[in-house]
Design an enzyme around this catalytic site. Structure first.
Site, PDB file in Angstrom:
ATOM      1  N   GLY A  13      27.910  -8.948  12.092  1.00 59.01           N
ATOM      2  CA  GLY A  13      27.143  -8.257  14.174  1.00 59.01           C
ATOM      3  C   GLY A  13      28.708  -8.636  14.612  1.00 59.01           C
ATOM      4  O   GLY A  13      28.704  -8.784  15.985  1.00 59.01           O
ATOM      5  N   CYS A  15      30.080  -6.803  16.895  1.00 57.61           N
ATOM      6  CA  CYS A  15      30.258  -6.539  18.024  1.00 57.61           C
ATOM      7  C   CYS A  15      29.250  -6.769  19.033  1.00 57.61           C
ATOM      8  O   CYS A  15      29.378  -6.487  19.694  1.00 57.61           O
ATOM      9  CB  CYS A  15      29.742  -4.453  18.164  1.00 57.61           C
ATOM     10  SG  CYS A  15      31.381  -3.686  17.280  1.00 57.61           S
ATOM     11  N   MET A  18      28.225 -13.615  19.615  1.00 59.01           N
ATOM     12  CA  MET A  18      28.638 -13.826  18.924  1.00 59.01           C
ATOM     13  C   MET A  18      29.454 -14.070  17.789  1.00 59.01           C
ATOM     14  O   MET A  18      30.904 -14.367  17.610  1.00 59.01           O
ATOM     15  CB  MET A  18      27.836 -14.797  17.996  1.00 59.01           C
ATOM     16  CG  MET A  18      27.854 -16.965  17.480  1.00 59.01           C
ATOM     17  SD  MET A  18      28.568 -17.151  18.183  1.00 59.01           S
ATOM     18  CE  MET A  18      29.386 -18.238  17.366  1.00 59.01           C
ATOM     19  N   ASP A  39      29.240  -3.981  11.404  1.00 58.44           N
ATOM     20  CA  ASP A  39      27.289  -4.104  12.165  1.00 58.44           C
ATOM     21  C   ASP A  39      26.943  -3.318  12.017  1.00 58.44           C
ATOM     22  O   ASP A  39      26.740  -2.526  10.092  1.00 58.44           O
ATOM     23  CB  ASP A  39      28.962  -3.378  13.516  1.00 58.44           C
ATOM     24  CG  ASP A  39      27.556  -3.813  14.213  1.00 58.44           C
ATOM     25  OD1 ASP A  39      27.308  -5.128  14.871  1.00 58.44           O
ATOM     26  OD2 ASP A  39      28.024  -2.895  15.686  1.00 58.44           O
ATOM     27  N   GLY A 102      24.081 -18.745  10.596  1.00 52.78           N
ATOM     28  CA  GLY A 102      23.634 -18.952  11.165  1.00 52.78           C
ATOM     29  C   GLY A 102      22.525 -18.463  12.546  1.00 52.78           C
ATOM     30  O   GLY A 102      21.647 -18.586  13.349  1.00 52.78           O
ATOM     31  N   ALA A 126      22.019 -23.747   9.015  1.00 56.78           N
ATOM     32  CA  ALA A 126      21.861 -24.558  10.247  1.00 56.78           C
ATOM     33  C   ALA A 126      21.662 -23.819  11.380  1.00 56.78           C
ATOM     34  O   ALA A 126      22.162 -22.437  11.893  1.00 56.78           O
ATOM     35  CB  ALA A 126      23.139 -25.417  10.649  1.00 56.78           C
ATOM     36  N   PRO A 127      20.310 -23.316  12.430  1.00 55.56           N
ATOM     37  CA  PRO A 127      19.849 -23.477  13.300  1.00 55.56           C
ATOM     38  C   PRO A 127      21.174 -23.868  14.841  1.00 55.56           C
ATOM     39  O   PRO A 127      21.131 -22.648  15.273  1.00 55.56           O
ATOM     40  CB  PRO A 127      18.708 -23.939  13.658  1.00 55.56           C
ATOM     41  CG  PRO A 127      18.948 -25.516  13.159  1.00 55.56           C
ATOM     42  CD  PRO A 127      19.796 -25.562  11.600  1.00 55.56           C
ATOM     43  N   HIS A 159      17.871 -20.550  27.178  1.00 52.23           N
ATOM     44  CA  HIS A 159      18.648 -19.496  26.145  1.00 52.23           C
ATOM     45  C   HIS A 159      18.641 -17.942  27.373  1.00 52.23           C
ATOM     46  O   HIS A 159      17.518 -17.520  27.917  1.00 52.23           O
ATOM     47  CB  HIS A 159      18.454 -19.000  24.770  1.00 52.23           C
ATOM     48  CG  HIS A 159      18.786 -20.308  24.017  1.00 52.23           C
ATOM     49  ND1 HIS A 159      18.289 -20.915  23.996  1.00 52.23           N
ATOM     50  CD2 HIS A 159      20.042 -19.956  23.564  1.00 52.23           C
ATOM     51  CE1 HIS A 159      18.509 -21.679  22.945  1.00 52.23           C
ATOM     52  NE2 HIS A 159      19.570 -21.237  22.673  1.00 52.23           N
ATOM     53  N   HIS A 160      19.202 -17.326  27.178  1.00 56.24           N
ATOM     54  CA  HIS A 160      19.627 -15.772  28.084  1.00 56.24           C
ATOM     55  C   HIS A 160      18.805 -14.997  27.214  1.00 56.24           C
ATOM     56  O   HIS A 160      18.201 -15.343  26.898  1.00 56.24           O
ATOM     57  CB  HIS A 160      21.414 -15.356  27.603  1.00 56.24           C
ATOM     58  CG  HIS A 160      21.627 -14.515  25.782  1.00 56.24           C
ATOM     59  ND1 HIS A 160      20.387 -14.202  25.465  1.00 56.24           N
ATOM     60  CD2 HIS A 160      22.021 -16.629  24.927  1.00 56.24           C
ATOM     61  CE1 HIS A 160      21.205 -14.567  24.196  1.00 56.24           C
ATOM     62  NE2 HIS A 160      21.771 -15.362  23.790  1.00 56.24           N
ATOM     63  N   LYS A 163      18.181 -13.144  23.998  1.00 57.58           N
ATOM     64  CA  LYS A 163      17.458 -13.755  22.771  1.00 57.58           C
ATOM     65  C   LYS A 163      16.030 -13.774  22.727  1.00 57.58           C
ATOM     66  O   LYS A 163      14.932 -13.461  23.402  1.00 57.58           O
ATOM     67  CB  LYS A 163      17.192 -15.573  22.971  1.00 57.58           C
ATOM     68  CG  LYS A 163      17.048 -16.240  21.469  1.00 57.58           C
ATOM     69  CD  LYS A 163      17.547 -17.452  21.727  1.00 57.58           C
ATOM     70  CE  LYS A 163      17.053 -18.816  20.943  1.00 57.58           C
ATOM     71  NZ  LYS A 163      18.048 -17.891  19.356  1.00 57.58           N
TER      72      LYS A 163
END
Length: 271
Positions: A13, A15, A18, A39, A102, A126-127, A159-160, A163
């Site tokens: 990911g 681009c 995160m 990507d 993640g 892990a979350p 969250h934003h 999500k």
């Protein structure tokens, strides 16, 4: 930097928000080097240098070809989506590349697939990669044990707007920690929404509330509401930097592991 050279890390990911934060963190780390950038097919960035947006040249091209993107990597850091992560997992197994995962929103059978792969490669999943969040998990376990009677438990997360899963993986992990500490099964006691005439609150439940909006990086609060007092344990992220630094810490931890499934408690020595 070890005698064997810097840790070679690929980013999935590349681009995304995160992904770029992870690339920047790898570039700034003396003991790590960017070895691959993945990507999705159709991304307009395919073929471009992975650090061009930083005004730097890494020599690493963004690609959708998994074999190409992972060929030189020792560890892949993946914050994408479940289907993408599982596709990456298969290639990592084939090549012997370790994984820091993640990604959130996995179904039970998908988690089982990751567990099976961990018999062959080292995986840290892990979350939430934040060191602070994982310390909060320890605090929640202690609080829940002490507040297991007479206190209603609610978990609120924000969250934003982009999500795609709810509640967040971190909120669910907090729920699991609290439920285990008070001797409950989260699958049986979780309440994910309330509307209309719901009746009085069942004291055995753990409630979840979800907020989505703007550019909120990640806020989590666990509320223990008693009679005459409230205890709130809150963690707020103002930047994804904390997730990136935690991810690099996890990658370094995996460098010495041949196989196995680990979490951030293992990485931080909190197990």
């Amino acid at each position: 930097m070890s005698a064997a050279g810097p840790l070679r890390i690929a980013i999935a990911g590349a681009c995304g928000r995160m992904g770029r934060m992870l690339i920047e963190a790898v570039q700034a780390a003396d003991d790590c080097v960017l070895a691959g950038a993945l990507d999705r097919k159709g991304s307009p960035a395919l073929g471009s240098d992975a650090t061009a947006w930083l005004g730097q040249a890494s020599g690493v091209k963004i690609t959708a070809d998994l074999a190409e993107g992972l060929a030189k990597a020792q560890v892949l850091i993946d914050f994408t989506r479940p289907d993408g992560t599982l596709a990456h997992l298969a290639e990592c197994e084939r090549l012997g590349v370790k994984m820091v995962i993640g990604t959130t929103g996995f179904e039970p059978e998908q988690k089982a697939r990751i567990g099976a792969a961990a018999q062959r490669i080292a995986i840290m999943m892990a979350p939430n990669m934040s060191v602070g969040v994982n310390v909060v998990m320890q605090l929640l376990a202690q609080a829940a044990k002490a507040l297991n009677q007479g206190y209603d438990i609610e978990i609120i997360e924000a969250h934003h707007r982009h999500k795609v899963d709810a509640p967040s993986g971190t909120a669910l992990a907090m729920g699991e920690v609290v439920a285990k500490a008070v001797g409950r099964d989260l699958k049986e006691c979780a309440v994910y929404g309330r509307e209309g005439v719901t009746g009085a609150r069942d004291p055995s439940t753990i409630g979840f509330a979800t907020v989505r909006g703007g550019d909120i990086v990640g806020d989590h609060t666990v509320l223990f509401a008693g009679i005459g007092e409230r205890i709130e344990i809150t963690h707020k992220s103002s930047s994804r930097v904390t997730y990136a630094q935690g991810s690099l810490r996890a990658a370094r931890f995996l460098a010495g592991k041949a196989s196995g499934l680990f979490d951030m408690n293992d990485v931080l020595g909190l197990s």
